[in-house]
Design a protein around this motif. Structure first.
Motif, short mmCIF file in Angstrom:
data_model
loop_
_atom_site.label_atom_id
_atom_site.label_comp_id
_atom_site.label_asym_id
_atom_site.label_seq_id
_atom_site.Cartn_x
_atom_site.Cartn_y
_atom_site.Cartn_z
N ALA A 11 11.02 -6.41 -17.85
CA ALA A 11 9.77 -6.77 -17.17
C ALA A 11 9.71 -6.15 -15.78
O ALA A 11 8.66 -5.68 -15.34
CB ALA A 11 9.62 -8.28 -17.09
N GLN A 12 10.86 -6.13 -15.09
CA GLN A 12 10.90 -5.51 -13.77
C GLN A 12 10.66 -4.01 -13.86
O GLN A 12 9.98 -3.42 -13.01
CB GLN A 12 12.25 -5.79 -13.10
CG GLN A 12 12.46 -7.26 -12.73
CD GLN A 12 13.83 -7.52 -12.18
OE1 GLN A 12 14.66 -6.61 -12.09
NE2 GLN A 12 14.10 -8.76 -11.82
N ARG A 13 11.19 -3.39 -14.88
CA ARG A 13 10.97 -1.95 -15.05
C ARG A 13 9.49 -1.66 -15.28
O ARG A 13 8.94 -0.70 -14.72
CB ARG A 13 11.81 -1.44 -16.21
CG ARG A 13 13.32 -1.40 -15.93
CD ARG A 13 14.08 -0.95 -17.16
NE ARG A 13 15.52 -0.89 -16.91
CZ ARG A 13 16.42 -0.64 -17.85
NH1 ARG A 13 16.04 -0.40 -19.08
NH2 ARG A 13 17.70 -0.61 -17.54
N GLU A 14 8.85 -2.47 -16.12
CA GLU A 14 7.43 -2.25 -16.38
C GLU A 14 6.60 -2.45 -15.12
O GLU A 14 5.64 -1.71 -14.87
CB GLU A 14 6.96 -3.20 -17.48
CG GLU A 14 7.60 -2.94 -18.84
CD GLU A 14 7.15 -3.94 -19.89
OE1 GLU A 14 6.40 -4.87 -19.51
OE2 GLU A 14 7.54 -3.79 -21.06
N LEU A 15 6.98 -3.46 -14.29
CA LEU A 15 6.26 -3.69 -13.04
C LEU A 15 6.45 -2.54 -12.07
O LEU A 15 5.50 -2.10 -11.41
CB LEU A 15 6.75 -5.00 -12.40
CG LEU A 15 6.04 -5.44 -11.12
CD1 LEU A 15 4.56 -5.69 -11.39
CD2 LEU A 15 6.68 -6.71 -10.56
N ILE A 16 7.67 -2.01 -12.00
CA ILE A 16 7.94 -0.87 -11.12
C ILE A 16 7.19 0.36 -11.59
O ILE A 16 6.63 1.13 -10.77
CB ILE A 16 9.46 -0.61 -11.05
CG1 ILE A 16 10.16 -1.78 -10.34
CG2 ILE A 16 9.75 0.70 -10.32
CD1 ILE A 16 11.67 -1.68 -10.34
N ALA A 70 4.33 0.44 -13.30
CA ALA A 70 2.91 0.28 -13.00
C ALA A 70 2.64 0.48 -11.51
O ALA A 70 1.63 1.08 -11.12
CB ALA A 70 2.45 -1.10 -13.45
N HIS A 71 3.55 -0.03 -10.68
CA HIS A 71 3.41 0.13 -9.22
C HIS A 71 3.51 1.61 -8.84
O HIS A 71 2.71 2.12 -8.03
CB HIS A 71 4.49 -0.68 -8.52
CG HIS A 71 4.42 -0.63 -7.02
ND1 HIS A 71 3.52 -1.37 -6.29
CD2 HIS A 71 5.13 0.08 -6.12
CE1 HIS A 71 3.68 -1.12 -5.01
NE2 HIS A 71 4.65 -0.25 -4.88
N GLN A 92 0.38 3.55 -9.81
CA GLN A 92 -0.75 3.32 -8.91
C GLN A 92 -0.58 4.11 -7.61
O GLN A 92 -1.53 4.70 -7.10
CB GLN A 92 -0.86 1.81 -8.62
CG GLN A 92 -1.92 1.44 -7.61
CD GLN A 92 -3.32 1.75 -8.11
OE1 GLN A 92 -3.59 1.70 -9.30
NE2 GLN A 92 -4.22 2.09 -7.20
N TYR A 100 -0.97 -5.04 -1.93
CA TYR A 100 0.16 -4.29 -1.36
C TYR A 100 -0.36 -2.94 -0.87
O TYR A 100 -1.41 -2.47 -1.33
CB TYR A 100 1.28 -4.09 -2.38
CG TYR A 100 0.85 -3.36 -3.64
CD1 TYR A 100 0.93 -1.98 -3.74
CD2 TYR A 100 0.38 -4.06 -4.74
CE1 TYR A 100 0.54 -1.31 -4.89
CE2 TYR A 100 -0.02 -3.42 -5.89
CZ TYR A 100 0.07 -2.04 -5.97
OH TYR A 100 -0.32 -1.38 -7.11
#
Length: 443
Positions: free
Chosen positions: A66-71, A73-74, A77, A209
């Motif tokens: 989940a952290q990898r997917e969030l990173i 996506a970040h 962007q 952010y």
């Protein structure tokens, strides 16, 4: 019992639901299945990952994914900030090699437009004099994202970074501008107090952010101002979250953030006296043609500053409400209220200092005013650059002399007494027979 059986029994000794024998077997199985090139060097890391997976029941691996997917996506962007809008987007194939070209994106990336941006480098330098520091990489991301925002909406005329609102789960970076196309659902609804144009002279956007996508806030409404004055809540960082409390807030956190910004601007949007001039009709504020920035020593007094922008009455409006009484006369509520675009700043609500303190007469010194009414609000001016700025970084709370106590709900209505009413007495007629019946009986 042989030595092997003794050693195996020792390895199988239970330790908090696990044992060393099974752990070593799992680590060796992981080495054989993954077959890393440097298995000896990463053996300790493999052992730690196996142990973490057992202790958390496999949740560690899921959290890592989940952290990898969030990173990812970040990062995706942020990569849009630096990509040429006319260049094709590069993608990776299944083997991780970069492809030659990618198909055109569904939504074309807007070209950055910097002509509407206020000089943010000067603003960030002035903010550092007030103690509001931002990392250079974050300030650059914000500057690029604001330029992209202006490029996506041609109706935006000016744009600047207003400040930052802190929340429990996320923060809001706030951008202030003039113009900006209204979003769907922002029009007035039936049965809702209409938004005043004077109170919505500026448009506001928020992002979570630096470099993140901007979301436009809706119009400010009087009922939101009235309720925001009475409640005090930490922001969640989610614009769609409910604003719980009493009195009930008319809307989600999106409207609450917009109301907080308006209340802060009411007292903390100040400029050196003489910078703004009211138009001839008294309905707008224009920049004075001939204005000279005073010296820093003269700006270290709140009387040398003035508040600009609309103030809100006890009805949450910037203009009085005119009604007619029973005799047809025009009545203004609140009585004596009028719209004042420029007014004196309250000197008792500001404290001033020079930056640097040890060299107040320095050519590039700044005058810094700190708000005592809204902790986190600052006004900064420099005589050398001739520029001034306002910024706010805080939780959106006004200072109070006492601990905050939510207002009590209204008293319950009393039970109906009915003392002023009395039940009518029953009318009992005489059961004696009439005269005609008596005559028949005599016959």
């Amino acid at each position: 019992m042989t030595d092997f059986e003794v050693a195996k029994a020792f390895l199988l000794k239970d330790q908090d639901g696990s044992n060393l024998f099974d752990h070593v077997a799992d680590v060796l199985l992981k080495v054989i299945s993954e077959r890393p090139e440097n298995a000896l060097q990463v053996f300790e890391q493999l052992s730690a990952s196996v142990k973490a997976g057992k202790l958390s029941g496999g949740v560690a691996n899921e959290a890592t994914q989940a952290q990898r997917e969030l990173i990812m996506a970040h990062s995706k962007q942020l990569s849009k900030l630096y990509r040429d809008p006319e260049a094709p987007e590069a993608v990776e194939d299944d083997e991780g090699d970069e492809a030659k070209e990618a198909p055109e994106p569904e939504e074309p990336l807007p070209a950055p437009r910097a002509d509407v941006l206020i000089d943010m480098d000067k603003e960030f330098a002035a903010w550092r004099a007030a103690g509001v520091h931002m990392a250079p990489q974050d300030s650059f991301k914000l500057q690029m994202s604001l330029a992209r925002l202006a490029g996506a909406d041609d109706s935006i005329q000016t744009l600047r970074l207003w400040g930052k609102l802190l929340g429990r789960e996320g923060d809001y970076f706030v951008a202030e501008g003039t113009g900006g196309a209204a979003e769907e659902g922002d029009e007035d609804e039936e049965g809702v107090e209409p938004a005043e144009p004077e109170a919505n002279k500026h448009t506001y956007w928020v992002c979570s952010y630096p470099g993140g996508p901007w979301t436009r806030l809706g119009s400010l409404r009087p009922e939101a101002v009235l309720c925001a004055r009475q409640i005090k809540r930490f922001l969640t960082g989610n614009l769609d979250a409910s604003v719980l409390g009493y009195p009930a807030f008319p809307g989600t956190e999106r409207a609450y953030v917009r109301a907080i910004i308006a209340l802060i601007n009411e007292e903390c949007a100040i400029a050196p006296k003489g910078y703004f001039a009211v138009s001839e009709d008294g309905d707008a504020v224009d920049v004075a043609e001939e204005f000279t920035m005073p010296a820093v020593a003269d700006l270290l007094d709140a009387s040398a500053w003035e508040a600009y922008g609309p103030a809100f009455s006890s009805l949450g409006r910037v203009r009085p409400v005119e009604t007619e009484d029973a005799e047809g006369n025009t009545v203004s509520q609140p009585e004596g209220w009028e719209l004042q675009w420029v007014r004196d700043a309250l000197a008792e609500k500001w404290t001033a200092r020079a930056y640097p303190r040890t060299l107040p007469d320095l050519k590039h010194a700044h005058a810094v005013l700190r708000s005592e009414a809204w902790p986190g609000a600052f006004a900064i001016a420099s005589a050398a650059s001739g520029a001034w700025s306002n910024v706010y970084v805080g939780y959106g709370f006004a200072r109070a002399d006492t601990l905050y106590t939510p207002p009590m709900p209204p008293a319950l209505q009393k039970e109906y007494g009915g003392a002023q009413f009395k039940e009518q007495d029953d009318v009992i007629e005489d059961p004696t027979l009439g005269q005609d019946n008596n005559e028949e009986e005599d016959a």
